[in-house]
Motif scaffolding. Structure first.
Motif, mmCIF file in Angstrom:
data_model
loop_
_atom_site.group_PDB
_atom_site.id
_atom_site.type_symbol
_atom_site.label_atom_id
_atom_site.label_comp_id
_atom_site.label_asym_id
_atom_site.label_seq_id
_atom_site.Cartn_x
_atom_site.Cartn_y
_atom_site.Cartn_z
ATOM 1 N N MET A 1 0.836 -1.204 0.000
ATOM 2 C CA MET A 1 0.000 0.000 0.000
ATOM 3 C C MET A 1 0.869 1.252 0.000
ATOM 4 S SD MET A 1 -3.064 -1.120 2.621
ATOM 5 C CE MET A 1 -3.946 0.439 2.481
ATOM 6 N N LEU A 2 1.916 1.245 0.823
ATOM 7 C CA LEU A 2 2.841 2.385 0.841
ATOM 8 C C LEU A 2 3.522 2.559 -0.516
ATOM 9 C CD1 LEU A 2 4.709 2.163 4.274
ATOM 10 C CD2 LEU A 2 3.334 4.085 3.433
ATOM 11 N N LEU A 3 3.963 1.451 -1.084
ATOM 12 C CA LEU A 3 4.633 1.499 -2.376
ATOM 13 C C LEU A 3 3.708 2.041 -3.457
ATOM 14 C CD1 LEU A 3 6.964 0.788 -4.317
ATOM 15 C CD2 LEU A 3 5.972 -1.510 -4.476
ATOM 16 N N GLY A 4 2.508 1.490 -3.546
ATOM 17 C CA GLY A 4 1.574 1.937 -4.576
ATOM 18 C C GLY A 4 1.191 3.398 -4.416
ATOM 19 N N PHE A 5 0.947 3.823 -3.173
ATOM 20 C CA PHE A 5 0.561 5.220 -2.941
ATOM 21 C C PHE A 5 1.710 6.153 -3.281
ATOM 22 C CE2 PHE A 5 -0.468 8.873 -0.128
ATOM 23 C CZ PHE A 5 -1.720 9.167 -0.652
ATOM 24 N N GLY A 6 2.931 5.774 -2.893
ATOM 25 C CA GLY A 6 4.090 6.615 -3.194
ATOM 26 C C GLY A 6 4.333 6.748 -4.681
ATOM 27 N N LEU A 7 4.284 5.629 -5.409
ATOM 28 C CA LEU A 7 4.449 5.686 -6.868
ATOM 29 C C LEU A 7 3.384 6.563 -7.496
ATOM 30 C CD1 LEU A 7 5.214 1.917 -7.655
ATOM 31 C CD2 LEU A 7 6.846 3.807 -7.579
ATOM 32 N N ALA A 8 2.161 6.436 -7.002
ATOM 33 C CA ALA A 8 1.060 7.213 -7.573
ATOM 34 C C ALA A 8 1.251 8.717 -7.338
ATOM 35 C CB ALA A 8 -0.268 6.751 -6.961
ATOM 36 N N LEU A 9 1.684 9.095 -6.144
ATOM 37 C CA LEU A 9 1.886 10.512 -5.854
ATOM 38 C C LEU A 9 2.915 11.142 -6.791
ATOM 39 C CD1 LEU A 9 1.973 10.981 -1.963
ATOM 40 C CD2 LEU A 9 0.144 11.580 -3.552
ATOM 41 N N ALA A 10 3.956 10.388 -7.122
ATOM 42 C CA ALA A 10 5.056 10.947 -7.908
ATOM 43 C C ALA A 10 4.762 11.000 -9.399
ATOM 44 C CB ALA A 10 6.322 10.130 -7.667
ATOM 45 N N THR A 11 3.841 10.171 -9.885
ATOM 46 C CA THR A 11 3.660 10.023 -11.329
ATOM 47 C C THR A 11 3.165 11.292 -12.003
ATOM 48 O OG1 THR A 11 3.270 7.642 -11.164
ATOM 49 C CG2 THR A 11 2.422 8.756 -13.119
ATOM 50 N N ALA A 12 2.028 11.818 -11.546
ATOM 51 C CA ALA A 12 1.409 12.959 -12.232
ATOM 52 C C ALA A 12 2.294 14.206 -12.246
ATOM 53 C CB ALA A 12 0.048 13.266 -11.610
ATOM 54 N N PRO A 13 2.855 14.639 -11.106
ATOM 55 C CA PRO A 13 3.708 15.829 -11.159
ATOM 56 C C PRO A 13 4.957 15.629 -12.006
ATOM 57 C CG PRO A 13 3.752 14.838 -8.964
ATOM 58 C CD PRO A 13 2.644 14.190 -9.716
ATOM 59 N N SER A 14 5.496 14.406 -12.040
ATOM 60 C CA SER A 14 6.667 14.153 -12.878
ATOM 61 C C SER A 14 6.322 14.272 -14.356
ATOM 62 C CB SER A 14 7.237 12.755 -12.587
ATOM 63 O OG SER A 14 7.634 12.642 -11.240
ATOM 64 N N GLN A 15 5.195 13.683 -14.756
ATOM 65 C CA GLN A 15 4.755 13.791 -16.145
ATOM 66 C C GLN A 15 4.461 15.234 -16.522
ATOM 67 O OE1 GLN A 15 1.420 10.998 -16.118
ATOM 68 N NE2 GLN A 15 2.518 9.723 -17.577
ATOM 69 N N ALA A 16 3.709 15.923 -15.675
ATOM 70 C CA ALA A 16 3.318 17.301 -15.988
ATOM 71 C C ALA A 16 4.523 18.217 -16.068
ATOM 72 C CB ALA A 16 2.332 17.807 -14.939
ATOM 73 N N ALA A 17 5.480 18.056 -15.149
ATOM 74 C CA ALA A 17 6.671 18.900 -15.168
ATOM 75 C C ALA A 17 7.510 18.632 -16.407
ATOM 76 C CB ALA A 17 7.499 18.666 -13.904
ATOM 77 N N ALA A 18 7.657 17.352 -16.772
ATOM 78 C CA ALA A 18 8.448 17.008 -17.953
ATOM 79 C C ALA A 18 7.809 17.566 -19.223
ATOM 80 C CB ALA A 18 8.605 15.493 -18.056
ATOM 81 N N MET A 19 6.501 17.382 -19.376
ATOM 82 C CA MET A 19 5.821 17.866 -20.582
ATOM 83 C C MET A 19 5.739 19.388 -20.594
ATOM 84 S SD MET A 19 5.160 15.322 -22.522
ATOM 85 C CE MET A 19 3.970 16.035 -23.661
ATOM 86 N N GLY A 20 5.608 19.996 -19.431
ATOM 87 C CA GLY A 20 5.539 21.452 -19.373
ATOM 88 C C GLY A 20 6.844 22.131 -19.719
ATOM 89 N N ALA A 21 7.952 21.391 -19.655
ATOM 90 C CA ALA A 21 9.264 21.963 -19.974
ATOM 91 C C ALA A 21 9.558 21.968 -21.463
ATOM 92 C CB ALA A 21 10.355 21.180 -19.242
ATOM 93 N N VAL A 22 8.635 21.418 -22.267
ATOM 94 C CA VAL A 22 8.843 21.275 -23.713
ATOM 95 C C VAL A 22 7.875 22.185 -24.452
ATOM 96 C CG1 VAL A 22 8.795 19.634 -25.626
ATOM 97 C CG2 VAL A 22 9.559 18.891 -23.370
ATOM 98 N N ASP A 23 8.333 22.792 -25.550
ATOM 99 C CA ASP A 23 7.446 23.643 -26.329
ATOM 100 C C ASP A 23 6.412 22.802 -27.081
ATOM 101 O OD1 ASP A 23 8.627 23.271 -29.327
ATOM 102 O OD2 ASP A 23 10.240 23.280 -27.846
ATOM 103 N N LYS A 24 5.322 23.452 -27.508
ATOM 104 C CA LYS A 24 4.220 22.747 -28.154
ATOM 105 C C LYS A 24 4.658 22.014 -29.411
ATOM 106 C CE LYS A 24 0.307 25.553 -26.606
ATOM 107 N NZ LYS A 24 -0.868 26.352 -27.038
#
Length: 465
Positions: A367-390
């Motif tokens: 449960m700890l592992l799944g929750f931790g992975l889930a918390l990190a996924t969305a902000p990592s994706q959004a930050a990576a994609m937000g750093a790139v031009d359209k």
């Protein structure tokens, strides 16, 4: 989840994606992980009906799907940049439907393999295009929540695959695990019709980098197959794959419109976000394969009990992924991702220290592992994609998906190496060795998360190359 999609679409820019379009994207993206897991329960029945052994079916229906999906992610994303992400998404949806109908009608393994290849090709086109549409169609302050919500939908689809597949096979026959996709695709097409603004067609469209795509695909295929091999074959294939990728890198550096622009990795946020996803996938996929094997060796072949234990991780991922997106809006990508990585590391640490006298001892750590992975996924994706031009959003999404897939392949390869050292039985010592490797990967992901931005920079776009 429909209400969440409506909330994401509300109060955004005039050109933002509507709630109908978001539902269309969600339905389409859910089919890719659903079909990745749904077929597993149908393989024995397919084998009996078509007279094929488990090794043949695994190679042509499972491995082919994974391999094609990995190899075509980056070319699929680049096609979206060149031709328009909405147009390419439509092509992917049509191709997925064609593959589903082909699988429904197939009565030979070769035709089933073709169906799976068509669906995997469609998935490699759909994923990057959908991610690029989210990145380009939503303002920065809504992206993390959107990526989190879509991550939860895809996790739920992957978890529901075996159950849905089992019901379809039992009640209607294995061919209906293919046909069930067709009405979903039709509904997605209907929901998305006329909802996305027309994308301009350039007067002179740049040529697609065919040679770069071939080199990339060949190198990745050699790495994936090498990771599943043993002994001299593993070393030779991995070395050959690395050599081909070096040639691809040198070729791409000379192209005006490469299939992968390596300048993307000059961005700290993009490199960090992609690395986090790859490292955490390494740990997650390794555990998804390692724990059932360990439980079977220690407690017997009780797949129902094993499945219920593993559900602890998957359920927390469904809950935690959208929460990670919301927290990122308040706390920033860095804090949310670091917190998630540390929680996941704590879960793996508890798994490594546990004696595992029964499957129930793994529930809290999972449960700890799944929750931790889930918390990190969305902000990592959004930050990576937000750093790139359209203009390079599809390429970036494809490259990030490829790296993420490779992380999962590496996790399975590492697991194979650890288990091979102790013979056939999965001992507790092997389990602890695997946990040490997976924990190391999560520790590095926590360190990488420190390179993510503190806050999303709404309204500020990266400069176009």
């Amino acid at each position: 989840m429909a209400a969440e999609l409506t909330e994401v679409a509300a109060h955004t820019e005039p050109q933002a994606l509507s709630s109908r379009t978001l539902v269309s994207l969600a339905l389409t993206m859910a089919l890719v992980p659903l079909n990745s897991t749904m077929i597993a329960v149908a393989l024995p029945t397919i084998g009996r009906d078509l007279g094929a052994g488990p090794d043949t079916l695994s190679q042509w229906l499972v491995t082919s799907y994974l391999l094609v999906g990995i190899v075509l992610q980056s070319p699929g994303g680049k096609l979206g940049d060149l031709w328009g992400h909405h147009r390419v998404l439509r092509v992917g949806q049509a191709l997925f439907a064609l593959g589903a109908v082909t699988g429904f009608l197939a009565r030979h393994v070769a035709l089933l393999a073709l169906a799976r290849v068509l669906m995997a090709t469609a998935g490699a086109v759909i994923g990057p295009s959908a991610m690029a549409l989210l990145r380009n169609g939503l303002p920065a302050h809504r992206r993390a929540r959107a990526f989190g919500l879509f991550g939860a939908i895809m996790s739920l689809a992957a978890a529901a695959g075996p159950m849905l597949g089992g019901e379809l096979v039992a009640r209607m026959g294995w061919s209906f695990i293919f046909m069930v996709n067709v009405p979903v695709i039709c509904l997605a097409l209907l929901m998305g019709h006329g909802e996305v603004p027309a994308e301009p067609v350039p007067a002179q469209r740049p040529a697609f980098d065919v040679l770069g795509s071939v080199l990339l695909g060949t190198g990745l295929a050699l790495l994936v197959v090498g990771g599943k091999s043993q002994g001299a074959w593993m070393v030779g294939l991995l070395a050959a794959g690395a050599g081909v990728l070096v040639l691809m890198y040198r070729w791409e550096r000379r192209q005006r419109h490469p299939v992968i622009d390596f300048q993307l990795f000059g961005s700290r946020a993009f490199t960090a976000g992609s690395s986090i996803l790859a490292l955490q996938n390494l740990a997650m996929y390794g555990l998804l394969f390692q724990l059932p094997y360990l439980f079977a060796q220690r407690f017997g072949e009780d797949t129902g009990r094993t499945g219920r234990t593993m559900l602890a991780m998957m359920s927390m991922m469904v809950i935690g992924t959208p929460l990670g997106g919301r927290l990122s809006e308040q706390l920033g990508a860095r804090v949310t991702s670091v917190t998630g990585a540390l929680l996941a590391l704590a879960g793996v640490g508890l798994l490594g220290m546990s004696t595992l006298d029964g499957p129930g001892e793994a529930i809290l750590p999972l449960m700890l592992l799944g929750f931790g992975l889930a918390l990190a996924t969305a902000p990592s994706q959004a930050a990576a994609m937000g750093a790139v031009d359209k203009a390079r959003s599809g390429m970036a999404a494809g490259a990030m998906s490829t790296i993420r897939y490779l992380g999962g392949v590496a996790g399975i390869a590492v697991l194979g190496g650890v288990l091979a050292k102790g013979g056939a039985a999965a001992t507790l010592e092997q389990h602890r060795a695997a946990m040490a490797v997976f924990g190391g990967a999560l520790a590095v992901s926590a360190f990488a998360a420190l390179a993510l931005p503190r806050r999303d920079t709404a309204g500020r776009e990266p400069a176009t190359r």
